[in-house]
Design a protein around this motif. Structure first.
Motif, mmCIF file in Angstrom:
data_model
loop_
_atom_site.group_PDB
_atom_site.id
_atom_site.type_symbol
_atom_site.label_atom_id
_atom_site.label_comp_id
_atom_site.label_asym_id
_atom_site.label_seq_id
_atom_site.Cartn_x
_atom_site.Cartn_y
_atom_site.Cartn_z
ATOM 1 N N THR A 182 -2.460 25.603 22.215
ATOM 2 C CA THR A 182 -3.972 26.184 21.642
ATOM 3 C C THR A 182 -4.637 26.818 22.973
ATOM 4 O OG1 THR A 182 -3.735 24.452 20.234
ATOM 5 C CG2 THR A 182 -5.892 25.317 20.629
ATOM 6 N N ASP B 160 -10.085 23.090 15.004
ATOM 7 C CA ASP B 160 -9.296 23.612 13.724
ATOM 8 C C ASP B 160 -7.963 24.489 14.377
ATOM 9 O OD1 ASP B 160 -10.876 22.569 12.069
ATOM 10 O OD2 ASP B 160 -12.164 24.453 11.899
ATOM 11 N N ASP B 161 -8.079 24.705 15.541
ATOM 12 C CA ASP B 161 -7.105 25.699 16.379
ATOM 13 C C ASP B 161 -6.043 24.881 17.116
ATOM 14 O OD1 ASP B 161 -8.286 27.847 15.423
ATOM 15 O OD2 ASP B 161 -9.203 28.081 17.497
ATOM 16 N N LEU C 14 -2.953 22.474 17.451
ATOM 17 C CA LEU C 14 -1.715 22.472 16.457
ATOM 18 C C LEU C 14 -0.955 21.331 16.497
ATOM 19 C CD1 LEU C 14 -0.583 26.138 17.400
ATOM 20 C CD2 LEU C 14 -1.759 25.437 15.160
ATOM 21 N N THR D 213 -1.914 22.481 11.510
ATOM 22 C CA THR D 213 -3.076 21.906 12.385
ATOM 23 C C THR D 213 -3.118 20.752 12.464
ATOM 24 O OG1 THR D 213 -4.483 23.967 11.576
ATOM 25 C CG2 THR D 213 -5.558 22.297 12.807
ATOM 26 N N THR E 190 -4.862 17.075 12.344
ATOM 27 C CA THR E 190 -6.115 16.573 11.888
ATOM 28 C C THR E 190 -6.425 15.278 12.392
ATOM 29 O OG1 THR E 190 -4.647 15.363 10.236
ATOM 30 C CG2 THR E 190 -5.355 17.561 9.837
#
Length: 375
Positions: free
Chosen positions: A215, A236-237, A239, A245, A247
């Protein structure tokens, strides 16, 4: 009814295991590369701009070579003198005859010319070297450890070491800017949750050959003289895989309000190459060494000025730099700097607090209350 989260007592035997398995969720791999290698060929102007930027900031810290007439070979005058000396004139245009020097004369002449033997001197101790990872100009794919220190909404800030880009600063040359760094380098991070998933997935490839999804991050604060750097990334970016993505929470690790006590045990978390979730521990032996106390001034080639927390017993190597040193309350008390003379050193808590306050990295009132405290 939800059960409260269980926390072990700080002096129990469970504390180390709890810290190592919980705080590690906030630890990131940091990877740095030279940007123009990643720019596609269909963007020639941008590629050249990035290339020029890296060349500019890395060249200005290289030692300047003196002019030829000040260094180097013999001048014309010296060459003339050498060819026109007495020994040259004697042999010019003349045929040498047989030598008439006797062996006794030769022995006496050689004994007169023989240098006197000098008394043996005691070997001097080697000067203590400062920390440098010897990153030469043009080095690619440098790695370090980082950890979350702040989060506001989806914006995550990660603290790491500055010496991952040590080829663009040196002693008395610490003027590199955020704009220059972000134009010359790519800064990427990877979370531990992706690595866990990757290792749990069967694959015929060895661990080092499996593809990771990095990222992109950007530098938002740096002090090269204190070996501190902060990256910013959008949550949100981050990975979990190429198409998913992550969480997970990536909660910040809190900064301690006070430094540890002498002989207190601390734990270092790190991400050496291919070995995520690594940890080691040691005991604090000194809180604020000056840099000239751990290495000779002439060998502090990067011009570091921070105070250092000295930790005995740390067993670690390449890749741990930038990792957090944690107390038994899972607060960080230092950022790992490196090993000097077989001892581990971290940037002191006082220097970290002043750095975070200067760049307004952490919006915590407690940070500003204690920032001028003398530790």
């Amino acid at each position: 009814m939800a059960q409260p989260r269980y926390l072990p007592h700080i002096f129990s035997n469970e504390a180390e295991n709890y810290i190592a398995t919980t705080a590690v969720d906030s630890v990131f791999l940091v990877e740095v590369d030279i940007r123009h290698f990643h720019v596609p060929d269909d963007q020639p102007r941008y590629k050249q701009m990035c290339k020029n930027m890296y060349a500019s900031i890395s060249n200005r810290v290289l030692p300047k070579t003196p002019p030829e007439n000040e260094t180097g070979g013999p001048s014309k005058a010296s060459k003339t003198n050498q060819s026109d000396g007495p020994s040259a004139s004697r042999g010019k245009g003349k045929k040498k005859g047989p030598s008439t020097t006797t062996s006794k004369e030769m022995e006496s002449s050689t004994s007169e010319l023989a240098p006197e033997t000098e008394p043996k001197q005691k070997p001097q101790p080697e000067p203590k070297q400062g920390l440098t990872t010897n990153i030469p100009q043009g080095t690619r794919q440098r790695q370090a450890t980082g950890f979350v220190i702040a989060r506001r909404a989806n914006i995550i800030k990660i603290l790491t070491c500055a010496h991952i880009i040590e080829d663009v600063y040196t002693k008395d040359k610490h003027e590199v800017t955020l704009q220059e760094l972000n134009a010359a380098f790519t800064f990427d991070v990877q979370c531990v949750h992706q690595e866990r998933r990757l290792l749990a997935t069967p694959s015929p490839l060895p661990t080092s050959r499996r593809l990771r999804s990095l990222t992109n991050a950007m530098v938002v604060a740096i002090d090269t003289s204190k070996d501190l750097l902060v990256l910013q990334v959008n949550a949100d970016d981050i990975l979990l895989s190429n198409s998913q993505t992550c969480t997970c929470e990536h909660a910040p690790i809190n900064i301690a309000l006070a430094p540890p006590r002498i002989r207190e045990k601390v734990m270092l978390l790190g991400w050496p190459p291919q070995r995520s979730e690594s940890s080691t521990e040691g005991c604090v032996s000194y809180l604020k060494r000056t840099y000239d106390a751990v290495c000779d001034i002439d060998f502090n080639v990067k011009g570091y000025t921070m105070r250092l927390m000295e930790v005995s017993g740390l067993v670690c190597g390449h890749g741990y730099s930038g990792g957090p040193l944690l107390n038994n309350e899972m607060e960080f008390v230092g950022t790992y700097h490196g090993t000097i003379e077989m001892k581990g050193y971290s940037v002191s808590l006082g220097d970290i607090r002043r750095f975070l306050a200067q760049f307004e990295v952490v919006g915590n009132l407690d940070l500003y209350m204690y920032v001028n405290f003398s530790f």
